[in-house]
Design a protein around this motif. Structure first.
Motif, short mmCIF file in Angstrom:
data_model
loop_
_atom_site.label_atom_id
_atom_site.label_comp_id
_atom_site.label_asym_id
_atom_site.label_seq_id
_atom_site.Cartn_x
_atom_site.Cartn_y
_atom_site.Cartn_z
N SER A 55 0.84 -1.20 0.00
CA SER A 55 0.00 0.00 0.00
C SER A 55 0.87 1.24 0.00
O SER A 55 1.81 1.35 0.78
CB SER A 55 -0.89 0.04 1.25
N ASN A 59 -3.47 3.79 -2.52
CA ASN A 59 -3.43 2.76 -3.55
C ASN A 59 -2.91 1.47 -2.96
O ASN A 59 -1.89 1.46 -2.27
CB ASN A 59 -2.55 3.20 -4.71
N PRO A 76 -5.55 -3.82 -7.69
CA PRO A 76 -6.77 -3.12 -8.05
C PRO A 76 -7.54 -3.79 -9.19
O PRO A 76 -8.71 -3.53 -9.39
CB PRO A 76 -6.28 -1.74 -8.46
#
Length: 131
Positions: A55, A59, A76
């Motif tokens: 992380s 994001n 993602p």
């Protein structure tokens, strides 16, 4: 019967040699292994890692290991992961060592600029431990 002294000294010599090889050498190796394990930042076994999450800011990149030792990105997007790159990154994390310890335990991380880390790595193993 002058051999009694020679035989007893030979027995004592073999006793010392056996003590050295079966007790002294393994304890030195055990201490060396403990020292290297305690100096590691993230002590884990690379083969036991099941989920790797990285992380930065907001994001997050999450990678999950499948049954046949292949990696799959789950966040993602869902995509196939590069097994060699992930393996080398896990190897890099596994070899990280402390260069020095400033304060044990650290009470105020803000002093060192570590209160808000820019990068966070989370590792989950097969045994359920999360680091």
């Amino acid at each position: 019967m002058k051999f009694k002294g020679t035989i007893s000294l030979t027995m004592v010599f073999f006793g010392i040699v056996l003590y050295y090889f079966f007790i002294d050498i393994p304890s030195v190796e055990r201490k060396k292994e403990e020292k290297t394990r305690s100096s590691k930042v993230l002590p884990f076994d690379s083969d036991d890692v099941e989920v790797l999450s990285i992380s930065k800011n907001k994001n997050t990149l999450t990678l999950k290991r499948s049954n046949n030792n292949e990696w799959k990105m789950t966040k993602p997007v869902i995509a196939k992961g590069d097994a060699k790159a992930i393996s080398s990154f896990l190897s890099f994390l596994n070899k990280l060592k402390f260069s020095r310890i400033i304060e044990e335990p650290a009470k105020n991380l803000n002093t060192f600029g570590l209160d808000k880390p820019t990068l966070k790595v989370t590792i989950s193993t097969k045994s359920g431990k999360t680091r």
